[in-house]
Write an enzyme that holds these catalytic residues in place. Structure first.
Site, PDB file in Angstrom:
ATOM      1  N   ASP A 157       0.812  -1.211   0.000  1.00  0.00           N
ATOM      2  CA  ASP A 157       0.000   0.000   0.000  1.00  0.00           C
ATOM      3  C   ASP A 157       0.851   1.270   0.000  1.00  0.00           C
ATOM      4  O   ASP A 157       2.059   1.231   0.226  1.00  0.00           O
ATOM      5  CB  ASP A 157      -0.961   0.009   1.205  1.00  0.00           C
TER       6      ASP A 157
ATOM      7  N   ASN B 209      -7.742  -3.360  14.415  1.00  0.00           N
ATOM      8  CA  ASN B 209      -9.117  -3.722  14.051  1.00  0.00           C
ATOM      9  C   ASN B 209      -9.135  -4.891  13.064  1.00  0.00           C
ATOM     10  O   ASN B 209     -10.151  -5.161  12.432  1.00  0.00           O
ATOM     11  CB  ASN B 209      -9.851  -2.511  13.448  1.00  0.00           C
TER      12      ASN B 209
ATOM     13  N   HIS C  35      -7.316  -5.146  10.293  1.00  0.00           N
ATOM     14  CA  HIS C  35      -7.068  -4.827   8.878  1.00  0.00           C
ATOM     15  C   HIS C  35      -5.767  -5.448   8.378  1.00  0.00           C
ATOM     16  O   HIS C  35      -4.841  -5.692   9.152  1.00  0.00           O
ATOM     17  CB  HIS C  35      -7.131  -3.318   8.611  1.00  0.00           C
TER      18      HIS C  35
ATOM     19  N   GLU D   9      -9.854  -2.212   5.558  1.00  0.00           N
ATOM     20  CA  GLU D   9     -10.465  -2.014   6.861  1.00  0.00           C
ATOM     21  C   GLU D   9     -11.717  -2.894   6.995  1.00  0.00           C
ATOM     22  O   GLU D   9     -12.246  -3.378   5.993  1.00  0.00           O
ATOM     23  CB  GLU D   9     -10.890  -0.537   7.002  1.00  0.00           C
TER      24      GLU D   9
HETATM   25  C1  F6R Z   1       1.407  -1.627   6.213  1.00  0.00           C
HETATM   26  C2  F6R Z   1       0.076  -2.203   6.297  1.00  0.00           C
HETATM   27  C3  F6R Z   1      -0.711  -2.228   7.549  1.00  0.00           C
HETATM   28  C4  F6R Z   1       0.095  -2.581   8.802  1.00  0.00           C
HETATM   29  C5  F6R Z   1      -0.790  -2.589  10.036  1.00  0.00           C
HETATM   30  C6  F6R Z   1       0.006  -2.838  11.297  1.00  0.00           C
HETATM   31  O1  F6R Z   1       1.912  -1.732   4.906  1.00  0.00           O
HETATM   32  O2  F6R Z   1      -0.371  -2.631   5.304  1.00  0.00           O
HETATM   33  O3  F6R Z   1      -1.761  -3.157   7.399  1.00  0.00           O
HETATM   34  O4  F6R Z   1       0.684  -3.841   8.620  1.00  0.00           O
HETATM   35  O5  F6R Z   1      -1.433  -1.358  10.147  1.00  0.00           O
HETATM   36  O6  F6R Z   1       0.854  -1.744  11.504  1.00  0.00           O
HETATM   37  P1  F6R Z   1       1.976  -1.756  12.623  1.00  0.00           P
HETATM   38  O7  F6R Z   1       2.958  -2.805  12.222  1.00  0.00           O
HETATM   39  O8  F6R Z   1       2.574  -0.390  12.583  1.00  0.00           O
HETATM   40  O9  F6R Z   1       1.300  -2.086  13.910  1.00  0.00           O
END
Ligand code: F6R
Length: 242
Positions: free
Chosen positions: A67, A136, A138, A143
Site C-alpha cells: 500500500d 481492528n 485490517h 479495513e
Molecule cells: C502496512 C500495512 C498495515 C500494517 C498494520 C500494522 O503496509 O499494510 O496493514 O501492517 O497497520 O501496523 P503496525 O505494524 O505499525 O502495527
C-alpha cells in the site's frame, strides 16, 4: 493456519527473517510482497544484517508493497516508498528497479490501482506475502467492511487507523485520508503468507484472525482459508489465544 509463538518482538523478528531468508535461498528470484509499519522493522533489520554478512542475497528478488498513501510522492519522507528505502531497500543488495509500491503521486485512483494490479499479476503474484495486522484486524489498508475487497483500490482511512498512524507524523491532521492498497483477493493470491503481530494491543485482532468467524468485519480472518499461512506472534499478541 500455522501459529508460531515467540517470546518477544526480537524473537518474532528473527523467526520471520528466517522464513523470508529460506524463501530467498530456495528461490533466489522470489517475488516478495512486503508491508510497512512498525511490526516488520526488526525483520528487515535482521535480513539486512544477514545480507551484509553475505548470507542472504536479494540481487534477483522483486518486491511489491501492499500500500501507499494517496497524494504522497516517492520522495516524501512520510511515504511508504521512502519508508521501504530507509528501513530495507537501501540496506540490502536489491535492484531498486525491481521494487514496486503503488503510485501514491498519481491522482487518478483508477489508473494507479489498475496499473498496480496489472504489474502484480504479470509478476505472477508473490511467492511470499509479508503482512502486519491492524488493531481492528485490517490487512494492507483493507479495513473492516461488509465485504472482502478484490484488487488494488483507493480507500478512505478509518479514524482509528489515522490515529494509529499519526505517531509517524507531526500530528494527526498531517496523516493522508486516503491510500491505495492491494485488495484482500490479491493478498490471497500469494502462494504463502507470513503475518506478524507483536504487543498486547494486537491481542484481540490476533484472536479474531485465528479463532473468530471468517468475516470482512475482521479482514485478516480470511487468512484461515489460505492453504499456506503462517502467523508469527509474540506472547503478548497471543495472550487471548488458547
Ligand atoms: C502496512 C500495512 C498495515 C500494517 C498494520 C500494522 O503496509 O499494510 O496493514 O501492517 O497497520 O501496523 P503496525 O505494524 O505499525 O502495527
Amino acid at each position: 493456519m500455522r501459529v508460531i509463538r515467540t517470546k518477544d518482538y526480537r524473537d518474532m523478528s528473527r523467526k520471520a527473517a528466517n522464513v523470508i531468508s529460506a524463501q530467498v535461498i530456495l528461490k533466489p528470484n522470489s517475488v516478495l510482497g512486503l508491508a510497512t509499519g512498525t511490526t516488520p522493522i526488526g525483520t528487515y533489520e535482521q535480513l539486512a544484517e544477514w545480507n551484509r554478512k553475505g548470507d542472504c542475497d536479494f540481487s534477483q528478488v522483486t518486491t511489491y508493497n501492499l500500500d501507499e498513501y494517496r497524494g504522497l510522492t516517492h520522495e516524501d519522507p512520510q511515504s511508504y516508498h521512502y519508508f521501504m528505502r530507509q528501513n530495507f531497500f537501501d540496506k540490502i543488495n536489491i535492484d531498486l528497479a525491481n521494487t514496486f509500491v503503488p503510485d501514491g503521486a498519481n491522482p487518478n485512483a483508477d489508473e494507479a490501482c489498475s496499473e498496480y494490479d496489472r504489474m502484480v499479476r504479470d509478476a505472477g503474484y508473490p511467492d511470499l506475502q509479508l503482512l502486519g495486522i491492524g488493531r481492528n484486524g485490517h490487512i494492507g489498508f483493507n479495513e473492516p467492511d461488509d465485504h472482502f475487497s478484490k484488487g488494488t483500490h483507493c480507500v478512505n482511512l478509518t479514524e482509528s487507523t489515522i490515529q494509529a498512524n499519526s505517531r509517524l507524523f507531526d500530528n494527526a491532521d498531517d496523516v493522508p485520508r486516503q491510500a491505495y492498497t492491494m485488495g484482500v483477493q490479491t493478498i490471497m493470491y500469494a502462494r504463502s503468507i507470513l503475518i506478524l503481530a507483536s504487543g498486547p494491543e494486537k491481542a484481540q485482532a490476533v484472536y479474531d484472525m485465528c479463532f473468530g468467524p471468517v468475516t470482512p468485519q475482521c479482514p485478516a480472518s480470511i487468512l484461515q482459508l489460505h492453504t499456506s499461512c503462517t502467523v508469527i506472534a509474540d506472547e503478548a499478541a497471543l495472550a487471548l489465544c488458547p
